[in-house]
Motif scaffolding. Structure first.
Motif, PDB file in Angstrom:
ATOM      1  N   THR A 106       0.838  -1.199   0.000  1.00 40.52           N
ATOM      2  CA  THR A 106       0.000   0.000   0.000  1.00 40.52           C
ATOM      3  C   THR A 106       0.868   1.241   0.000  1.00 40.52           C
ATOM      4  N   ARG A 107       0.520   2.200  -0.852  1.00 39.72           N
ATOM      5  CA  ARG A 107       1.128   3.531  -0.751  1.00 39.72           C
ATOM      6  C   ARG A 107       0.147   4.362   0.068  1.00 39.72           C
ATOM      7  N   ALA A 108       0.554   4.693   1.303  1.00 44.01           N
ATOM      8  CA  ALA A 108      -0.273   5.497   2.203  1.00 44.01           C
ATOM      9  C   ALA A 108       0.217   6.938   2.137  1.00 44.01           C
ATOM     10  N   ARG A 109      -0.721   7.860   2.022  1.00 47.08           N
ATOM     11  CA  ARG A 109      -0.365   9.274   1.891  1.00 47.08           C
ATOM     12  C   ARG A 109      -1.267  10.100   2.804  1.00 47.08           C
ATOM     13  N   ILE A 110      -0.662  11.061   3.491  1.00 43.03           N
ATOM     14  CA  ILE A 110      -1.424  12.006   4.306  1.00 43.03           C
ATOM     15  C   ILE A 110      -1.063  13.409   3.837  1.00 43.03           C
ATOM     16  N   ARG A 111      -2.093  14.214   3.596  1.00 40.25           N
ATOM     17  CA  ARG A 111      -1.881  15.615   3.250  1.00 40.25           C
ATOM     18  C   ARG A 111      -2.624  16.472   4.266  1.00 40.25           C
ATOM     19  N   VAL A 112      -1.922  17.456   4.814  1.00 36.32           N
ATOM     20  CA  VAL A 112      -2.519  18.393   5.754  1.00 36.32           C
ATOM     21  C   VAL A 112      -2.350  19.799   5.199  1.00 36.32           C
ATOM     22  N   ARG A 113      -3.466  20.479   5.090  1.00 37.89           N
ATOM     23  CA  ARG A 113      -3.456  21.879   4.673  1.00 37.89           C
ATOM     24  C   ARG A 113      -4.110  22.686   5.776  1.00 37.89           C
ATOM     25  N   GLY A 114      -3.576  23.857   6.028  1.00 35.02           N
ATOM     26  CA  GLY A 114      -4.157  24.668   7.077  1.00 35.02           C
ATOM     27  C   GLY A 114      -3.744  26.118   6.956  1.00 35.02           C
ATOM     28  N   ASP A 115      -4.417  26.927   7.732  1.00 33.56           N
ATOM     29  CA  ASP A 115      -4.130  28.350   7.755  1.00 33.56           C
ATOM     30  C   ASP A 115      -3.812  28.724   9.194  1.00 33.56           C
ATOM     31  N   ALA A 116      -2.528  28.866   9.480  1.00 35.19           N
ATOM     32  CA  ALA A 116      -2.102  29.188  10.845  1.00 35.19           C
ATOM     33  C   ALA A 116      -2.499  30.626  11.166  1.00 35.19           C
ATOM     34  N   SER A 117      -3.155  30.796  12.274  1.00 38.15           N
ATOM     35  CA  SER A 117      -3.540  32.137  12.698  1.00 38.15           C
ATOM     36  C   SER A 117      -3.295  32.271  14.191  1.00 38.15           C
ATOM     37  N   ILE A 136       5.306  11.930   9.217  1.00 35.42           N
ATOM     38  CA  ILE A 136       6.240  10.830   8.928  1.00 35.42           C
ATOM     39  C   ILE A 136       6.153   9.785  10.045  1.00 35.42           C
ATOM     40  N   LYS A 137       6.121  10.244  11.282  1.00 32.95           N
ATOM     41  CA  LYS A 137       5.990   9.321  12.421  1.00 32.95           C
ATOM     42  C   LYS A 137       4.629   8.629  12.407  1.00 32.95           C
ATOM     43  N   ASP A 138       3.579   9.372  12.010  1.00 33.18           N
ATOM     44  CA  ASP A 138       2.246   8.760  11.934  1.00 33.18           C
ATOM     45  C   ASP A 138       2.253   7.553  11.008  1.00 33.18           C
ATOM     46  N   LEU A 139       2.821   7.714   9.829  1.00 30.23           N
ATOM     47  CA  LEU A 139       2.815   6.607   8.875  1.00 30.23           C
ATOM     48  C   LEU A 139       3.694   5.458   9.329  1.00 30.23           C
ATOM     49  N   ARG A 140       4.792   5.766   9.999  1.00 24.76           N
ATOM     50  CA  ARG A 140       5.630   4.705  10.573  1.00 24.76           C
ATOM     51  C   ARG A 140       4.829   3.934  11.627  1.00 24.76           C
ATOM     52  N   ASP A 141       4.139   4.669  12.491  1.00 24.89           N
ATOM     53  CA  ASP A 141       3.361   4.025  13.545  1.00 24.89           C
ATOM     54  C   ASP A 141       2.148   3.288  12.985  1.00 24.89           C
ATOM     55  N   LEU A 142       1.574   3.813  11.905  1.00 25.77           N
ATOM     56  CA  LEU A 142       0.472   3.109  11.248  1.00 25.77           C
ATOM     57  C   LEU A 142       0.948   1.738  10.779  1.00 25.77           C
TER      58      LEU A 142
END
Length: 152
Positions: A106-117, A136-142
């Motif tokens: 499986t190629r697992a991918r996580i994308r996070v987009r946000g607006d820091a305020s 990166i740690k999330d996917l390792r732990d997954l």
């Protein structure tokens, strides 16, 4: 200041197993950095977890407690889970994708987009790096969690 971070990892396990575990909010605290609790606080219109459901997470990031609510915008197991924040310290959009590989992995991918305020804007230069490191740690732990459940 906008954040747009994508990380991916090839996990040598079947896509259905990886996605089933990762898309289950009850496992969030087991593999997602900083999350202490996750609770289904609104069911999908069709019941249970799906489009329209909301998960309330309590996390710690940069030493601060963060409570936020993610609403499921798209849910197409085992390939896609897309969520947007509807309550929390900053607007964010989290997308998980899982791709079947020919070798059975499986190629697992996580994308996070946000607006820091607010206070997070001050930490802007650090936030992108911290988010990337956490993902990166999330996917390792997954991978570890799914492997452990599989008995391997």
């Amino acid at each position: 200041m906008g954040i747009d971070v994508t990380v991916e990892r090839v996990i040598p396990l079947p896509c259905e197993q990886v996605a089933e575990y990762a898309m289950d909010w009850r496992h969030d605290a087991e593999w997602t950095q900083g999350i202490r609790t996750a609770e289904l606080t609104r069911e999908a219109d069709t019941g249970g977890f799906g489009v329209g459901a909301e998960v309330t997470r309590t996390a710690y990031f940069l030493g601060k407690r963060i409570d936020y609510v993610l609403r499921v915008a798209a849910y197409e197991p085992p390939e896609l889970l897309d969520m947007v924040s509807v309550a929390g310290p900053m607007p964010m959009h989290v997308t998980y994708t899982f791709e079947h590989l020919q070798d059975g992995g499986t190629r697992a991918r996580i994308r996070v987009r946000g607006d820091a305020s607010g206070l997070y804007r001050l930490a802007g230069p650090v936030m992108g790096r911290r988010v990337r490191s956490s993902l990166i740690k999330d996917l390792r732990d997954l991978e570890r969690q799914v492997s452990r459940r599989r008995g391997g």
